[in-house]
Design an enzyme around this catalytic site. Structure first.
Site, PDB file in Angstrom:
ATOM      1  N   GLU A  15       0.819  -1.221   0.000  1.00  0.00           N
ATOM      2  CA  GLU A  15       0.000   0.000   0.000  1.00  0.00           C
ATOM      3  C   GLU A  15       0.849   1.265   0.000  1.00  0.00           C
ATOM      4  OE1 GLU A  15      -3.254  -0.145  -0.399  1.00  0.00           O
ATOM      5  OE2 GLU A  15      -3.300  -2.342  -0.269  1.00  0.00           O
ATOM      6  N   GLY A  17       1.668   2.706  -3.190  1.00  0.00           N
ATOM      7  CA  GLY A  17       1.458   3.358  -4.479  1.00  0.00           C
ATOM      8  C   GLY A  17       2.169   2.705  -5.643  1.00  0.00           C
ATOM      9  N   LYS A  18       2.505   1.428  -5.518  1.00  0.00           N
ATOM     10  CA  LYS A  18       3.205   0.740  -6.621  1.00  0.00           C
ATOM     11  C   LYS A  18       2.377   0.732  -7.900  1.00  0.00           C
ATOM     12  CE  LYS A  18       3.879  -3.213  -4.605  1.00  0.00           C
ATOM     13  NZ  LYS A  18       3.214  -2.864  -3.321  1.00  0.00           N
ATOM     14  N   LYS A  40       1.552  -8.364 -13.663  1.00  0.00           N
ATOM     15  CA  LYS A  40       1.594  -8.538 -12.209  1.00  0.00           C
ATOM     16  C   LYS A  40       1.329 -10.015 -11.944  1.00  0.00           C
ATOM     17  CE  LYS A  40       0.152  -6.582  -7.831  1.00  0.00           C
ATOM     18  NZ  LYS A  40      -0.184  -5.313  -7.174  1.00  0.00           N
ATOM     19  N   ASP A  57      -6.024  -3.306  -8.750  1.00  0.00           N
ATOM     20  CA  ASP A  57      -4.739  -3.047  -9.408  1.00  0.00           C
ATOM     21  C   ASP A  57      -4.783  -3.444 -10.877  1.00  0.00           C
ATOM     22  OD1 ASP A  57      -3.902  -2.264  -6.922  1.00  0.00           O
ATOM     23  OD2 ASP A  57      -2.597  -3.978  -6.568  1.00  0.00           O
ATOM     24  N   ALA A 120       4.151  -7.425  -5.551  1.00  0.00           N
ATOM     25  CA  ALA A 120       3.074  -7.339  -4.560  1.00  0.00           C
ATOM     26  C   ALA A 120       3.716  -7.172  -3.190  1.00  0.00           C
ATOM     27  CB  ALA A 120       2.202  -8.598  -4.589  1.00  0.00           C
ATOM     28  N   GLY A 121       3.191  -6.240  -2.387  1.00  0.00           N
ATOM     29  CA  GLY A 121       3.794  -6.007  -1.089  1.00  0.00           C
ATOM     30  C   GLY A 121       5.197  -5.461  -1.245  1.00  0.00           C
TER      31      GLY A 121
END
Length: 235
Positions: A15, A17-18, A40, A57, A120-121
């Protein structure tokens, strides 16, 4: 595995802003390349959008990518629960097949002039078993762009992530400061500190967005606004 045309986007945490930065990089790459793809490997967290179960996303990335991809081609694995992907996959009885992800990426890359891959993360989040997003980043060998959430602790988080990227033999090509809509004390001074210490190029600062602009899934207008505050790495 990879011709290094594009970027792998990671962050100092989840969380941060990727997706917004990944979308902005795609928008900027579209000025240089005719077909820019998004990829992704896995998302965790589905909700109903216009009556269809989807991930925010993937919806955001699908708006900006222009290589004619389906949602499945952008993201091979979409898990329902918003939690660590390898744990959710076990709960939902889904076997994440790394070889299938590799093949999906190769297909994506063959049908585009450039590709932006979003993790992710954080950098070391597991994908399956002991295999992590860091391992996948090593395989595809794209230059890395790191998103730094500008909040207390950001200097330590950013420097640790940069060291991890270097330890895996990858190049931190650039980094983005995301203000996260907060008025961080000494924001400019913190950015300067990171500029002095991080090996990658400073690509710009994402400002605070209005409530409607920050709503997810990000609109194409929000992604374009983010792109207007950033630049592609040079060299």
């Amino acid at each position: 595995m990879s011709d290094p045309t594009g970027f792998f986007v990671t962050g100092t945490d989840t969380e941060v802003g990727k997706t917004l930065v990944a979308g902005a990089l795609i928008e900027l790459l579209k000025k240089k390349y005719a077909r820019v793809a998004a990829f992704k490997p896995v998302v965790a967290g589905l909700a109903l959008y216009d009556g269809v179960l989807a991930n925010e996303d993937v919806l955001a990335l699908s708006q900006v990518a222009n290589a004619g991809q389906t949602s499945k081609e952008i993201c091979p694995y979409a898990l329902k629960m918003p939690a660590a992907p390898h744990l959710v996959a076990e709960i939902e009885n889904i076997q994440i097949n790394i070889d299938s992800i590799r093949k999906s990426f190769v297909h994506c890359q063959k049908n585009a002039d450039a590709v932006v891959v979003e993790g992710a993360g954080g950098f070391y989040v597991p994908l399956q078993g002991l295999y992590s997003f860091a391992d996948f980043a090593k395989e595809i060998n794209l230059p890395v762009v790191m998103v730094v959430a500008m909040r207390l602790g950001c200097i330590n988080h950013a420097l640790l992530t940069a060291k991890a990227i270097a330890a895996e033999g990858l190049k931190l090509k650039g980094w983005v400061a995301n203000t996260m809509g907060h008025a961080m004390p000494l924001l400019d001074e913190n950015i300067k500190t990171l500029q002095e210490r991080l090996p990658g190029q400073y690509l710009g600062k994402l400002p605070a967005f209005s409530e409607s602009e920050a709503r997810t899934p990000y609109s194409l207008e929000t992604i374009k606004k983010a792109a207007s505050h950033l630049r592609l790495p040079h060299g």
